[in-house]
Design a protein around this motif. Structure first.
Motif, PDB file in Angstrom:
ATOM      1  N   VAL A 137     -12.417  17.479  34.964  1.00  0.00           N
ATOM      2  CA  VAL A 137     -11.625  16.506  35.708  1.00  0.00           C
ATOM      3  C   VAL A 137     -12.552  15.623  36.544  1.00  0.00           C
ATOM      4  O   VAL A 137     -13.487  16.112  37.185  1.00  0.00           O
ATOM      5  N   GLN A 161      -9.835  13.177  32.571  1.00  0.00           N
ATOM      6  CA  GLN A 161     -10.722  14.233  32.085  1.00  0.00           C
ATOM      7  C   GLN A 161     -11.686  13.690  31.030  1.00  0.00           C
ATOM      8  O   GLN A 161     -11.352  12.788  30.268  1.00  0.00           O
ATOM      9  N   GLN A 186      -8.854  20.636  38.389  1.00  0.00           N
ATOM     10  CA  GLN A 186      -9.652  21.320  37.385  1.00  0.00           C
ATOM     11  C   GLN A 186      -9.102  22.724  37.123  1.00  0.00           C
ATOM     12  O   GLN A 186      -8.976  23.152  35.965  1.00  0.00           O
TER      13      GLN A 186
END
Length: 530
Positions: free
Chosen positions: A252, A247, A521
């Motif tokens: 992400v 990240q 994500q």
């Protein structure tokens, strides 16, 4: 709810007649009581250090002592074989519903995740049981809400009693290592950047640092499996990325799609072509690595503070000049800091202990597991038996010679395994003093400090996926990992030209890696919103 769970169980566990009932934590006036269980079954892998001298965890001195304290007979069930076989046996146990009362494994890696295991009735939610029957663990969670967040699902269900590495020094134990005597002989400083590394490896190749008059030096041993392992990260942090999921600013990303990864691959390919990387690197295992280090031919490699620096200094102690030291994780620019090195999370996921729906009296098992988070259990799991495996000196526990110089010739960790569980995992907090005492050489302590200098801000926290997400990611990543494991070796060895890297990225996208990024994500967003 507890009564309902108990009533549905087929397990025949009974009460312990010789143990007094005690008031539970979190109740007014001790109105609720729970005894220790008379027995329960416990599925857990037998680690290699334990297997060196034991066949079952019931032989560990700490568990024998716990049986004396509680009256509880723990029936340990150990799967056999290697990692793949253990995984297969675990999956068979879950599918057949032939469950033990307690299971210890990495529940973050279990297919469909822990929330699904709760909803399907494989394991039970622990929140209320911890509140009522685990005063030590409840106190710890109240004082460490960040860790409480790590061991619950997105719905707020606590699913496990965790193994916790709370001290920062416990989280860093792996990184680059160099033959310090080779640097000294050639008049070289420790390399700090990728360019420095290339210059150092070139000198190792050309200037006969082992002094035998032969050009037999292997400058650097690369381990590709560690490059694609997000917790080990050989060299790649210099480019500011990880190989797989990571990240940046809450977003992400997937490293192998990034242009920096192409630069990383191009560097390794160039080094391989120049003879700076072991030509046999894809086939090197632990035994071959040991042979190269102890055979005075390997200049730089990645390894562990204890299992590499300590081991090799012991094995090559008769060599007149042999010396190892840690290198910092390299950066691209002078004065820079690597974005990532090895960093174990506070809750690594491994060794998490759950209670299954087969447990007849889960409140009693919770009370037993809670001992690991109290003072007495902490000492048992981290140091073993006072007067045998450790003695108190100046108010601190110190290992005795039965651990440090085992009379049966066992290595440090192998001797520990006879008495305790520290470093091997389980439901307790790892003690920093226990870890530091295995560092018999100053080079090991220095290594922990040097390797910890990486920024280590891009790793993902212990997120959990839903059952649907887990299935989707598994389907995608099985293809991605099989393909990538093969392709990065081809790129490094020059079998696949770097001009084809764009095609490689396109193939990853065709496999659905961007869809997997989206899944991660969503999971990261949920984690951050817990």
């Amino acid at each position: 709810m507890v009564a309902a769970i108990s009533g549905c169980s087929s397990n025949g566990e009974g009460n312990s007649p010789g143990v007094q009932s005690t008031p539970s934590a979190g109740t007014d006036g001790g109105s609720a009581v729970a005894e220790y269980p008379s027995s329960f079954s416990y599925w857990v892998e037998l680690d290699g250090d334990s297997a060196a001298s034991l066949t079952n965890f019931s032989e560990v001195a700490a568990y024998k002592k716990l049986e004396e304290i509680t009256g509880t007979k723990v029936e340990f069930k150990h799967p056999g074989g290697d990692g793949a076989q253990v995984k297969e046996q675990f999956n068979l146990m879950i599918a057949s519903r032939n469950l033990t009362d307690v299971i210890q494994t990495n529940w973050l890696a279990v297919p469909k995740g822990p929330q699904n295991a709760i909803e399907e009735g494989t394991i039970i939610r622990l929140n209320e049981l911890i509140d009522e029957h685990a005063p030590n663990f409840k106190k710890f969670l109240d004082e460490n809400p960040d860790i409480a967040n790590m061991i619950m699902t997105d719905k707020g269900d606590i699913y496990a009693f965790p193994f916790i590495r709370k001290a920062d020094q416990l989280k860093v134990y792996y990184g680059p290592i160099v033959r310090q005597d080779w640097l000294d002989k050639l008049g070289l400083d420790k390399p700090a950047t990728i360019a420095d590394w290339e210059a150092t490896l070139t000198a190792f190749r050309d200037q006969d640092p082992n002094g035998n008059g032969q050009k037999d030096e292997v400058p650097f041993l690369l381990e590709t499996g560690a490059v694609r392992n997000e917790s080990l990260n050989q060299l790649i942090g210099a480019w500011g990325i990880l190989a797989k999921f990571y990240q940046k600013d809450g977003k992400v990303q997937y490293g192998e799609l990034q242009p920096e990864y192409e630069q990383f691959m191009a560097t390794l390919s160039d080094w391989y072509a120049k003879g700076l990387i072991d030509k046999d690197f894809p086939a090197v295992d632990g035994k071959l690595k040991d042979a190269k280090v102890t055979g005075d031919t390997l200049g730089a490699f990645y390894g562990f503070a204890s299992g590499s620096i300590g081991k090799y200094l012991d094995l090559v102690k008769d060599h007149p000049t042999f010396a190892l030291s840690a290198l910092s994780h390299p950066a691209l620019q002078a004065g820079g800091v690597s974005a990532a090195g090895q960093l174990s999370p506070t809750y690594p996921g491994e060794h998490a202990v759950v209670i299954t729906s087969e447990a007849k009296n889960p409140e009693k098992i919770v009370k037993w597991l809670d001992l690991g988070y109290g003072e007495e259990g902490h000492m048992l799991f981290n140091f073993g038996i006072e007067g045998e495996s450790y003695a108190m000196k100046d108010g601190k526990p110190e290992y005795t010679e039965v651990i440090t110089q085992n009379p049966d010739g066992l290595a440090f960790k192998q001797a520990q395994a006879r008495y305790m569980r520290t470093h091997f995992g389980g439901p307790f907090l790892q003690d920093l003093d226990s870890f530091l005492q295995q560092m018999k050489y100053p080079q090991q302590l220095e290594a922990v400090d040097v390797w910890a200098q990486a920024e280590n801000q891009i790793q993902l926290p212990p997120i959990t996926l839903t059952a649907e997400e887990s299935a989707k990611v598994a389907s995608i990543m099985n293809d991605v990992n099989t393909y990538s494991d093969e392709m990065i070796i081809k790129f490094i060895m020059g079998v696949e030209p770097m001009s084809n890297f764009a095609d490689y990225v396109d193939t990853l996208k065709q496999f659905g890696v961007e869809e997997a990024i989206g899944v991660y994500q969503a999971a990261l967003d949920r984690y951050n919103n817990r």
